[in-house]
Scaffold this motif. Structure first.
Motif, PDB file in Angstrom:
ATOM      1  N   ASP A 127       0.861  -1.183   0.000  1.00  0.00           N
ATOM      2  CA  ASP A 127       0.000   0.000   0.000  1.00  0.00           C
ATOM      3  C   ASP A 127       0.898   1.234   0.000  1.00  0.00           C
ATOM      4  OD1 ASP A 127      -1.724   2.147   0.637  1.00  0.00           O
ATOM      5  OD2 ASP A 127      -3.068   0.817   1.761  1.00  0.00           O
ATOM      6  N   LEU A 128       1.005   1.882  -1.154  1.00  0.00           N
ATOM      7  CA  LEU A 128       1.905   3.029  -1.270  1.00  0.00           C
ATOM      8  C   LEU A 128       1.384   4.242  -0.518  1.00  0.00           C
ATOM      9  CD1 LEU A 128       3.031   2.894  -5.007  1.00  0.00           C
ATOM     10  CD2 LEU A 128       3.975   1.728  -3.013  1.00  0.00           C
ATOM     11  N   VAL A 158      11.428  -3.789  -3.607  1.00  0.00           N
ATOM     12  CA  VAL A 158      10.132  -4.267  -4.076  1.00  0.00           C
ATOM     13  C   VAL A 158       9.611  -3.481  -5.279  1.00  0.00           C
ATOM     14  CG1 VAL A 158       8.645  -2.821  -2.612  1.00  0.00           C
ATOM     15  CG2 VAL A 158       7.925  -5.148  -3.246  1.00  0.00           C
ATOM     16  N   SER A 159      10.142  -2.272  -5.516  1.00  0.00           N
ATOM     17  CA  SER A 159       9.713  -1.475  -6.669  1.00  0.00           C
ATOM     18  C   SER A 159       9.997  -2.196  -7.987  1.00  0.00           C
ATOM     19  CB  SER A 159      10.405  -0.112  -6.679  1.00  0.00           C
ATOM     20  OG  SER A 159      11.816  -0.248  -6.706  1.00  0.00           O
ATOM     21  N   GLU A 160      10.981  -3.105  -7.997  1.00  0.00           N
ATOM     22  CA  GLU A 160      11.264  -3.874  -9.209  1.00  0.00           C
ATOM     23  C   GLU A 160      10.087  -4.752  -9.602  1.00  0.00           C
ATOM     24  OE1 GLU A 160      14.984  -5.978  -9.578  1.00  0.00           O
ATOM     25  OE2 GLU A 160      15.876  -4.800  -7.960  1.00  0.00           O
ATOM     26  N   ARG A 161       9.268  -5.098  -8.613  1.00  0.00           N
ATOM     27  CA  ARG A 161       8.216  -6.085  -8.838  1.00  0.00           C
ATOM     28  C   ARG A 161       6.845  -5.471  -9.104  1.00  0.00           C
ATOM     29  NH1 ARG A 161       8.434 -10.110  -3.873  1.00  0.00           N
ATOM     30  NH2 ARG A 161       7.093 -11.338  -5.258  1.00  0.00           N
ATOM     31  N   ILE A 162       6.678  -4.182  -8.820  1.00  0.00           N
ATOM     32  CA  ILE A 162       5.333  -3.611  -8.928  1.00  0.00           C
ATOM     33  C   ILE A 162       5.100  -2.996 -10.308  1.00  0.00           C
ATOM     34  CG2 ILE A 162       4.983  -3.319  -6.452  1.00  0.00           C
ATOM     35  CD1 ILE A 162       5.713  -0.387  -6.763  1.00  0.00           C
ATOM     36  N   SER A 163       5.070  -3.854 -11.279  1.00  0.00           N
ATOM     37  CA  SER A 163       4.709  -3.490 -12.646  1.00  0.00           C
ATOM     38  C   SER A 163       3.569  -4.410 -13.064  1.00  0.00           C
ATOM     39  CB  SER A 163       5.909  -3.663 -13.581  1.00  0.00           C
ATOM     40  OG  SER A 163       5.552  -3.382 -14.915  1.00  0.00           O
ATOM     41  N   SER A 164       2.394  -3.845 -13.356  1.00  0.00           N
ATOM     42  CA  SER A 164       1.202  -4.640 -13.634  1.00  0.00           C
ATOM     43  C   SER A 164       1.451  -5.668 -14.725  1.00  0.00           C
ATOM     44  CB  SER A 164       0.050  -3.720 -14.047  1.00  0.00           C
ATOM     45  OG  SER A 164      -0.325  -2.883 -12.980  1.00  0.00           O
ATOM     46  N   ASP A 216       5.948 -13.711 -10.934  1.00  0.00           N
ATOM     47  CA  ASP A 216       5.017 -12.817 -10.248  1.00  0.00           C
ATOM     48  C   ASP A 216       3.876 -12.435 -11.176  1.00  0.00           C
ATOM     49  OD1 ASP A 216       6.522 -12.626  -7.918  1.00  0.00           O
ATOM     50  OD2 ASP A 216       7.553 -10.789  -8.544  1.00  0.00           O
ATOM     51  N   ILE A 217       2.684 -12.303 -10.621  1.00  0.00           N
ATOM     52  CA  ILE A 217       1.586 -11.616 -11.302  1.00  0.00           C
ATOM     53  C   ILE A 217       1.216 -10.434 -10.417  1.00  0.00           C
ATOM     54  CG2 ILE A 217      -0.810 -11.705 -12.054  1.00  0.00           C
ATOM     55  CD1 ILE A 217      -0.454 -14.568 -12.811  1.00  0.00           C
ATOM     56  N   CYS A 218       1.340  -9.244 -10.959  1.00  0.00           N
ATOM     57  CA  CYS A 218       1.081  -8.021 -10.194  1.00  0.00           C
ATOM     58  C   CYS A 218      -0.245  -7.409 -10.622  1.00  0.00           C
ATOM     59  CB  CYS A 218       2.227  -7.028 -10.402  1.00  0.00           C
ATOM     60  SG  CYS A 218       2.017  -5.479  -9.485  1.00  0.00           S
ATOM     61  N   HIS A 219      -1.076  -7.133  -9.638  1.00  0.00           N
ATOM     62  CA  HIS A 219      -2.391  -6.530  -9.872  1.00  0.00           C
ATOM     63  C   HIS A 219      -2.444  -5.211  -9.109  1.00  0.00           C
ATOM     64  CE1 HIS A 219      -6.662  -6.371 -10.726  1.00  0.00           C
ATOM     65  NE2 HIS A 219      -6.930  -6.210  -9.445  1.00  0.00           N
ATOM     66  N   ARG A 220      -2.852  -4.155  -9.788  1.00  0.00           N
ATOM     67  CA  ARG A 220      -2.863  -2.832  -9.168  1.00  0.00           C
ATOM     68  C   ARG A 220      -4.278  -2.278  -9.063  1.00  0.00           C
ATOM     69  NH1 ARG A 220       0.046   2.739 -11.456  1.00  0.00           N
ATOM     70  NH2 ARG A 220      -0.601   4.090  -9.724  1.00  0.00           N
ATOM     71  N   ILE A 221      -4.601  -1.765  -7.868  1.00  0.00           N
ATOM     72  CA  ILE A 221      -5.855  -1.040  -7.654  1.00  0.00           C
ATOM     73  C   ILE A 221      -5.486   0.270  -6.975  1.00  0.00           C
ATOM     74  CG2 ILE A 221      -8.135  -1.029  -6.594  1.00  0.00           C
ATOM     75  CD1 ILE A 221      -8.058  -4.050  -6.564  1.00  0.00           C
ATOM     76  N   VAL A 271      -2.490   0.593  -4.412  1.00  0.00           N
ATOM     77  CA  VAL A 271      -2.251  -0.691  -3.766  1.00  0.00           C
ATOM     78  C   VAL A 271      -1.866  -1.715  -4.836  1.00  0.00           C
ATOM     79  CG1 VAL A 271      -3.243  -2.577  -2.423  1.00  0.00           C
ATOM     80  CG2 VAL A 271      -3.862  -0.212  -1.896  1.00  0.00           C
ATOM     81  N   TYR A 272      -0.727  -2.369  -4.606  1.00  0.00           N
ATOM     82  CA  TYR A 272      -0.256  -3.421  -5.506  1.00  0.00           C
ATOM     83  C   TYR A 272      -0.350  -4.755  -4.794  1.00  0.00           C
ATOM     84  CZ  TYR A 272       1.777   0.136  -8.569  1.00  0.00           C
ATOM     85  OH  TYR A 272       1.963   1.203  -9.409  1.00  0.00           O
TER      86      TYR A 272
END
Length: 250
Positions: free
Chosen positions: A28-29, A56-62, A89-94, A97-98
């Protein structure tokens, strides 16, 4: 942070727990908080012991990312797990919040594994939400300072470009496909609908339609129907087998 073991019943209908494990991390950014859960207790603890939350920023790409595309710090941690071969990884963004769901395997991953991970994500997300709602003081502070926006890079022509358009291509004669285009084709060949593919890719249905149109244009059949597209793919030697080979080598 509440480190919990995922229910086996949530996973075992999709994956063999003897050779795979599943983890979920929520970032949660806005609140600058992070928490996680895993079917492999030691694996999640190892992530924090190695300070991977600082990267963790490397991983938060939808969308989908293989761990082989991350920095050496991730590779070093991953190598400490005996007999591990691949992790995705599967990243989902709302909003800000990632949610990252990860599959770790002792064997090569296939497109079916990725589809199953996509299918199981909502169930695990609901399970973890209920657990975290029942607990107090379960969050850890997000130690890495992350700007809440999608990260882009600049390609050789000076235009913004997704990282997947620079690395991990496949060439069929004069046709060069990006990783995202290859995943779209693999899902189309598996009879997935555009809506399902857009979920997996972490994009809108319109964006996915545009990607499919780009694929058609690269194949020289911009106005082709679905059957026409499949015919063009076959004529260029772009088959399920060769695409599975690409994904198992990630």
């Amino acid at each position: 942070m509440h480190v919990a073991i995922l229910k086996e019943s949530l996973i075992e209908c999709f994956f063999d727990l003897k050779v795979t494990d599943v983890s979920l991390i929520r970032i949660d950014l806005e609140r600058e908080k992070i928490n996680g859960i895993s079917s492999h207790y030691d694996w999640l603890l190892m992530n924090w012991d190695d300070d991977l939350d600082l990267l963790v920023s490397e991983r938060i790409s939808s969308g989908i990312q293989f761990w082989s595309n991350y920095s050496s710090a991730y590779a070093n941690t991953f190598s400490r797990i005996k007999n591990n071969k691949m992790k995705v990884d599967i990243c989902h963004r709302i909003g800000n919040v990632y949610e990252l769901i990860s599959l770790n395997s002792k064997h090569d991953l296939t497109a079916k594994d990725i589809l199953n991970l996509f299918k199981i994500r909502p169930m695990i997300s609901d399970f973890t939400h209920k657990i975290w709602q029942q607990k107090d003081n379960i969050d850890l502070p997000l130690r890495e300072k992350i700007v809440p926006s999608e990260t882009t890079v600049v390609a050789a022509d000076g235009q913004p470009s997704d990282l997947s358009n620079i690395h991990n291509h496949m060439r069929f004669g004069n046709i060069r496909l990006t990783q995202k285009e290859m995943l779209t084709i693999r899902m189309l060949l598996s009879q997935c609908r555009t809506k399902e593919i857009s979920y997996i890719q972490g994009c809108s249905i319109m964006t996915e339609h545009q990607r499919i149109q780009t694929i058609k244009e690269k194949l020289g059949c911009p106005n082709a129907s679905s059957s026409g597209l499949f015919k063009a793919l076959n004529e260029h030697g772009i088959t399920t087998a060769c695409l599975d080979l690409f994904f198992t080598k990630q």
